[in-house]
Write an enzyme that holds these catalytic residues in place. Structure first.
Site, PDB file in Angstrom:
ATOM      1  N   THR A  36      21.759  25.762  52.524  1.00  0.00           N
ATOM      2  CA  THR A  36      21.679  25.386  51.127  1.00  0.00           C
ATOM      3  C   THR A  36      20.928  26.429  50.302  1.00  0.00           C
ATOM      4  O   THR A  36      21.360  26.964  49.312  1.00  0.00           O
ATOM      5  CB  THR A  36      20.745  24.112  51.218  1.00  0.00           C
ATOM      6  N   ASP A  89      13.672  26.310  48.422  1.00  0.00           N
ATOM      7  CA  ASP A  89      14.139  26.422  49.989  1.00  0.00           C
ATOM      8  C   ASP A  89      14.530  24.849  50.206  1.00  0.00           C
ATOM      9  O   ASP A  89      14.448  24.028  49.554  1.00  0.00           O
ATOM     10  CB  ASP A  89      12.900  26.596  50.735  1.00  0.00           C
ATOM     11  N   GLY A  90      15.387  25.103  51.311  1.00  0.00           N
ATOM     12  CA  GLY A  90      15.932  23.711  51.865  1.00  0.00           C
ATOM     13  C   GLY A  90      15.232  23.011  52.878  1.00  0.00           C
ATOM     14  O   GLY A  90      13.744  23.145  52.792  1.00  0.00           O
ATOM     15  N   ALA A  91      15.543  21.675  53.259  1.00  0.00           N
ATOM     16  CA  ALA A  91      14.780  20.962  54.154  1.00  0.00           C
ATOM     17  C   ALA A  91      15.707  20.493  54.984  1.00  0.00           C
ATOM     18  O   ALA A  91      16.961  20.173  54.809  1.00  0.00           O
ATOM     19  CB  ALA A  91      13.956  19.809  53.272  1.00  0.00           C
ATOM     20  N   ASP A  92      15.262  20.001  56.372  1.00  0.00           N
ATOM     21  CA  ASP A  92      15.845  19.163  57.115  1.00  0.00           C
ATOM     22  C   ASP A  92      15.970  17.682  56.917  1.00  0.00           C
ATOM     23  O   ASP A  92      16.607  16.948  57.312  1.00  0.00           O
ATOM     24  CB  ASP A  92      15.480  19.359  58.595  1.00  0.00           C
ATOM     25  N   LYS A 102      11.023  20.624  58.406  1.00  0.00           N
ATOM     26  CA  LYS A 102      11.843  22.316  58.072  1.00  0.00           C
ATOM     27  C   LYS A 102      11.673  22.992  59.503  1.00  0.00           C
ATOM     28  O   LYS A 102      10.733  22.665  60.222  1.00  0.00           O
ATOM     29  CB  LYS A 102      11.229  22.967  57.137  1.00  0.00           C
ATOM     30  N   GLY A 104      14.631  23.836  61.105  1.00  0.00           N
ATOM     31  CA  GLY A 104      16.044  23.786  62.014  1.00  0.00           C
ATOM     32  C   GLY A 104      16.767  24.980  62.042  1.00  0.00           C
ATOM     33  O   GLY A 104      17.520  25.457  62.994  1.00  0.00           O
ATOM     34  N   GLU A 111       8.560  30.554  56.471  1.00  0.00           N
ATOM     35  CA  GLU A 111       8.984  29.618  55.349  1.00  0.00           C
ATOM     36  C   GLU A 111       7.359  28.891  54.842  1.00  0.00           C
ATOM     37  O   GLU A 111       7.538  28.796  53.490  1.00  0.00           O
ATOM     38  CB  GLU A 111       9.785  28.442  55.572  1.00  0.00           C
ATOM     39  N   LYS A 129      19.697  14.429  53.684  1.00  0.00           N
ATOM     40  CA  LYS A 129      18.485  14.951  53.991  1.00  0.00           C
ATOM     41  C   LYS A 129      17.171  13.843  53.500  1.00  0.00           C
ATOM     42  O   LYS A 129      16.015  14.110  53.922  1.00  0.00           O
ATOM     43  CB  LYS A 129      18.115  16.273  53.403  1.00  0.00           C
TER      44      LYS A 129
END
Length: 261
Positions: A36, A89-92, A102, A104, A111, A129
């Site tokens: 992402t 940023d993305g997240a799991d 986070k 993954g 991060e 998510k």
């Protein structure tokens, strides 16, 4: 830029495109890691090229740094930038309080350092998510190589007394060998099922000798941007309480075009 071709990728791309609107000229921006976040970096590269956007990106991994340079986003180290206006940023996983899992992609240490060195953190994710309780996604814990089996044992014993559904710690592998982070450490993925008290767990994990950092991001995220497979984007600012909704339609060439709500 080639656009997304599946509903999940459409969701990621829509979230990244929306988050990119928070970036203004002159900003120093933390650039996350993962699929992402990669859409975000590409979008920022487009803005640098097409709009003359002047920013400095601080990547959270070597892979993000390489992509940023490839698409024309100027990069600097965190030591050079010192403090950031924004990290995206993305997240799991993300819960209702915007607490995150986070790591993954294996970049949780950098991060977390970058995110906490920022005035604001925006998380971009697809709708899968968002969860009621964290823990279905294995929780990454970065550990040093020395005595890793002992660290694993200590973690599993400690987890037995906490409000979680499992306590198995699994060393992360890649290509048949132990995965190494950019810092040269390893990852133990904790299969917990459900985390009853994420704040307590985050504090306790870092007390175990050999643990460098864990993938629980507590009270760090300020804004969540959730994308859906139909191009719909939801936003929520946990500090102001403001929410928003935007719709994008997918053109035949897979490029998003904004339309009114």
């Amino acid at each position: 830029m080639t656009g997304p071709t599946s509903p999940q990728e459409i969701a990621k791309y829509a979230a990244a495109r929306q988050a990119a609107t928070y970036v203004e000229g002159g900003m120093k921006v933390g650039l996350g890691t993962g699929s992402t976040a990669a859409w975000l970096v590409r979008r920022l590269g487009e803005r640098v090229r097409d709009e003359g956007l002047q920013i400095v990106g601080v990547p959270t991994s070597s892979s993000t740094a390489a992509l940023a340079r490839e698409v024309g986003v100027p990069v600097a180290t965190l030591d050079e930038a010192r403090w950031l206006d924004l990290t995206i940023d993305g997240a799991d996983e993300c819960d209702a309080e915007l607490n995150l899992i986070k790591g993954g992609g294996g970049a949780l240490l950098q991060e977390k350092i970058v995110a906490t060195a920022s005035d604001r953190m925006i998380v971009i994710a697809d709708a899968t998510k968002r969860v009621e309780k964290l823990g279905a996604f294995p929780l990454p814990v970065e550990v040093v190589g020395f005595g890793m089996n002992t660290t694993k044992m200590l973690l599993e014993e400690m987890l037995e007394g906490l409000d979680v559904m499992g306590n198995k710690a699994v060393p992360r592998m890649k290509d048949g060998t132990l995965f190494r982070t950019d810092e040269g450490n390893h990852i133990l993925d904790l299969h917990l099922g459900r985390i009853g008290n994420a704040r307590q767990l985050a504090l306790i994990l870092n007390q175990v000798p050999g643990v460098v950092e864990n993938g629980l991001f507590i009270d760090i995220c300020d804004v969540i941007v959730i994308g859906h497979g139909d191009g719909t984007v939801e936003t929520r600012d946990i500090n102001s309480g403001e929410t928003g909704r935007m719709v994008h339609e997918v053109a035949t060439d897979n490029v998003f075009v904004d339309i009114a709500d």
